[in-house]
Design a protein around this motif. Structure first.
Motif, short mmCIF file in Angstrom:
data_model
loop_
_atom_site.label_atom_id
_atom_site.label_comp_id
_atom_site.label_asym_id
_atom_site.label_seq_id
_atom_site.Cartn_x
_atom_site.Cartn_y
_atom_site.Cartn_z
N LYS A 213 -7.37 -3.23 -0.57
CA LYS A 213 -7.32 -4.06 -1.59
C LYS A 213 -7.44 -3.54 -2.87
O LYS A 213 -6.60 -4.18 -3.92
CB LYS A 213 -9.14 -4.76 -1.65
CG LYS A 213 -9.41 -5.71 -0.43
CD LYS A 213 -11.04 -5.81 -0.63
CE LYS A 213 -11.30 -6.77 0.76
NZ LYS A 213 -12.63 -7.21 0.73
N LEU A 214 -7.63 -2.40 -2.90
CA LEU A 214 -7.55 -1.53 -4.17
C LEU A 214 -5.72 -1.24 -4.39
O LEU A 214 -5.43 -1.19 -5.62
CB LEU A 214 -8.25 -0.31 -4.41
CG LEU A 214 -9.60 -0.32 -4.20
CD1 LEU A 214 -10.28 0.98 -3.90
CD2 LEU A 214 -9.93 -1.09 -5.68
N ARG A 215 -5.30 -0.91 -3.27
CA ARG A 215 -3.48 -0.66 -3.51
C ARG A 215 -3.01 -1.97 -3.98
O ARG A 215 -2.17 -1.98 -4.81
CB ARG A 215 -3.16 -0.34 -2.04
CG ARG A 215 -3.37 1.04 -1.66
CD ARG A 215 -2.42 1.49 -0.65
NE ARG A 215 -2.70 2.81 -0.16
CZ ARG A 215 -3.70 3.15 1.02
NH1 ARG A 215 -4.36 2.28 1.58
NH2 ARG A 215 -3.79 4.30 1.12
N LYS A 216 -3.22 -3.16 -3.42
CA LYS A 216 -2.74 -4.54 -3.76
C LYS A 216 -3.03 -4.58 -5.19
O LYS A 216 -2.26 -5.13 -6.10
CB LYS A 216 -3.46 -5.74 -2.89
CG LYS A 216 -2.55 -6.76 -3.02
CD LYS A 216 -3.08 -8.07 -2.34
CE LYS A 216 -2.39 -9.28 -2.47
NZ LYS A 216 -2.88 -10.28 -1.70
N LYS A 217 -4.32 -4.50 -5.74
CA LYS A 217 -4.74 -4.64 -6.93
C LYS A 217 -3.85 -3.73 -7.72
O LYS A 217 -3.51 -4.22 -9.12
CB LYS A 217 -6.35 -4.28 -7.10
CG LYS A 217 -6.67 -4.72 -8.69
CD LYS A 217 -8.34 -4.18 -8.71
CE LYS A 217 -8.90 -4.55 -9.95
NZ LYS A 217 -10.39 -4.48 -10.05
N ARG A 218 -3.59 -2.51 -7.57
CA ARG A 218 -2.62 -1.56 -8.32
C ARG A 218 -1.34 -1.70 -8.18
O ARG A 218 -0.54 -0.81 -8.72
CB ARG A 218 -3.39 -0.10 -8.16
CG ARG A 218 -4.72 0.13 -8.43
CD ARG A 218 -5.08 1.60 -8.39
NE ARG A 218 -4.34 2.60 -9.19
CZ ARG A 218 -4.77 3.75 -9.34
NH1 ARG A 218 -5.61 4.35 -8.77
NH2 ARG A 218 -3.89 4.58 -10.01
N GLN A 219 -0.77 -2.67 -7.49
CA GLN A 219 0.74 -2.71 -7.19
C GLN A 219 1.49 -2.84 -8.33
O GLN A 219 2.43 -2.11 -8.63
CB GLN A 219 0.99 -3.69 -6.30
CG GLN A 219 0.87 -3.42 -5.01
CD GLN A 219 1.10 -4.59 -3.89
OE1 GLN A 219 1.34 -5.52 -4.16
NE2 GLN A 219 1.28 -4.39 -2.73
N THR A 225 5.33 2.74 -12.72
CA THR A 225 5.19 3.99 -12.90
C THR A 225 6.33 4.59 -11.75
O THR A 225 7.23 5.48 -12.41
CB THR A 225 4.04 4.81 -12.26
OG1 THR A 225 2.83 4.01 -13.07
CG2 THR A 225 3.95 6.39 -12.32
N CYS A 226 6.56 4.24 -10.80
CA CYS A 226 7.66 4.42 -9.88
C CYS A 226 9.10 4.19 -10.50
O CYS A 226 10.07 4.74 -10.24
CB CYS A 226 7.53 3.67 -8.21
SG CYS A 226 6.29 4.35 -7.50
N GLN A 227 9.23 2.91 -11.06
CA GLN A 227 10.47 2.68 -11.78
C GLN A 227 10.60 3.74 -13.10
O GLN A 227 11.82 3.99 -13.09
CB GLN A 227 10.48 1.29 -12.33
CG GLN A 227 11.63 0.56 -12.95
CD GLN A 227 11.64 -0.92 -13.37
OE1 GLN A 227 10.39 -1.32 -13.24
NE2 GLN A 227 12.54 -0.99 -14.09
N ALA A 247 0.50 10.71 -3.82
CA ALA A 247 -0.61 11.41 -3.33
C ALA A 247 -2.02 11.33 -4.18
O ALA A 247 -2.93 11.21 -3.67
CB ALA A 247 -0.42 12.86 -3.13
N ARG A 248 -1.63 11.37 -5.58
CA ARG A 248 -2.71 11.34 -6.54
C ARG A 248 -3.37 9.79 -6.38
O ARG A 248 -4.72 9.69 -6.33
CB ARG A 248 -2.24 11.47 -7.89
CG ARG A 248 -3.27 11.48 -9.07
CD ARG A 248 -2.88 12.00 -10.26
NE ARG A 248 -1.69 11.15 -10.76
CZ ARG A 248 -1.80 10.00 -11.39
NH1 ARG A 248 -2.87 9.51 -11.57
NH2 ARG A 248 -0.59 9.40 -11.78
N VAL A 249 -2.35 8.71 -6.42
CA VAL A 249 -2.97 7.70 -6.40
C VAL A 249 -3.95 7.22 -5.14
O VAL A 249 -4.82 6.65 -5.11
CB VAL A 249 -1.84 6.63 -6.53
CG1 VAL A 249 -2.31 5.08 -6.17
CG2 VAL A 249 -1.17 6.56 -7.94
#
Length: 345
Positions: A213-219, A225-227, A247-249
């Motif tokens: 859920k948290l990963r989806k929220k932070r997508q 950031t990746c861009q 790794a940090r995320v």
């Protein structure tokens, strides 16, 4: 990619205290830094700290002292669950810390209490840690524990005579290497596997669901950031930056999921709900003797009574799911574990 050996895995150590500062001094001793001041005798919420023990990566999880009179039973129950979430998918070692000179009658019961709270097989992964402030050393200390003081011998025998003595001056870490070797030998007898039972499986499942859920929220944030990283870096530098960021995320998300997840949020609420429904039903049955009005009143009163006892009912239901210890050696052991255990948290 080569397969990681056991020595490469972060060692999860669950530290437990009965009362006083012993478990917090032990945490400082293991990590080699002052995580807790020497005035700390109790904590209200479970904590996790990471570091190294003789070059081995470790995560040390502390819960409240088991006999902390300042915590209600419901708060203690929740914090013990939180300590399980912080040590998922399961601890490699459980260290119960005492003051060698102040063993109380309650302390003698602590291993059994730990077994009741964390599961039948947990003592196979448990060691007694004794904090000591004095001039006795090595053989004299061992004789004190195993021969001279019968109550100490009785205490450590509950954990198959596994124990370690460390200095109240936790900065004296001369026994660190020996402690690590004792933990690793204990694990070898268990096949190198961490401790696990059904409660830990549920905790890990809940933490992983929360992570998703948290990963989806932070997508949106991670995508931006990746861009930005792709615009700034190329080749190996880009891969290094992306790996470090991911790794940090991942670590941030895991830490948040361990502290807040559905297993912690809903356990007591579900218990109250079950109690309310059961109590209301029983109240309506009893109230039916007085007719429709009696059913309404009986249902309402029964619901409130049932809701008040719902948490206890939920614990009993939870206990039924958790009575089989990990890897029972035979059918008889499985049967005994299934029906003759005190309820876990």
């Amino acid at each position: 990619m080569p397969k990681r050996g056991f020595g490469d895995v972060e060692l999860r150590i669950l530290v437990i205290g009965s009362s006083g500062p012993s478990q917090f001094l032990l945490t400082n001793f293991i990590l080699g830094r002052e995580v807790f001041s020497e005035e700390v005798y109790s904590i209200a919420s479970s904590q996790k700290n990471v570091g190294e023990l003789v070059g081995r990566r470790v995560a040390v999880i502390n819960g409240p002292n088991l006999y902390d009179k300042n915590l209600s039973k419901s708060k203690m129950r929740k914090e013990l669950r939180r300590s399980m979430c912080l040590s998922t998918p399961g601890p490699h070692a459980i260290l119960i810390a005492f003051d060698l000179e102040k063993i109380s009658p309650n302390d003698m019961k602590t291993p059994k209490l730990v077994k009741d709270k964390f599961g039948e097989s947990v003592l196979n992964y448990t060691m007694i840690l004794l904090v000591y402030d004095g001039c006795l050393r090595d053989r004299v200390l061992n004789d004190k524990v195993m021969r001279t003081d019968w109550h100490l011998r009785e205490l450590v025998e509950q954990c198959s005579c596994r124990y370690h003595v460390f200095s109240k001056n936790w900065r004296n870490r001369s026994g660190c290497r020996e402690l690590l070797h004792k933990i690793e030998r204990m694990l070898q007898t268990m096949g190198g596997h961490h401790y696990i039972n059904r409660s830990y499986k549920r905790a890990e499942e809940s933490v992983r669901n929360e992570e998703r859920k948290l990963r989806k929220k932070r997508q949106p944030e991670t995508g931006r950031t990746c861009q930005e990283l792709e615009e700034q870096f190329r080749g190996d530098e880009l891969r290094w930056q992306m790996d470090a960021y991911n790794a940090r995320v991942g670590a941030e998300i895991r830490a948040e999921a361990e502290l807040q997840n559905s297993w912690l949020r809903t356990s007591l609420a579900v218990g109250m709900g079950l109690g309310f429904v059961a109590g209301a039903t029983m109240g309506m049955i009893i109230g039916s003797v007085e007719g429709p009005a009696g059913m309404a009143v009986g249902g309402a009163v029964g619901g409130f009574v049932g809701g008040a006892s719902g948490a206890a009912a939920q614990l009993a239901i939870k206990h039924l799911d958790d009575r089989v210890g990990s890897r029972p050696p035979n059918f008889n052991t499985a049967f005994i574990n299934r029906f003759y255990r005190a309820p876990p948290v």
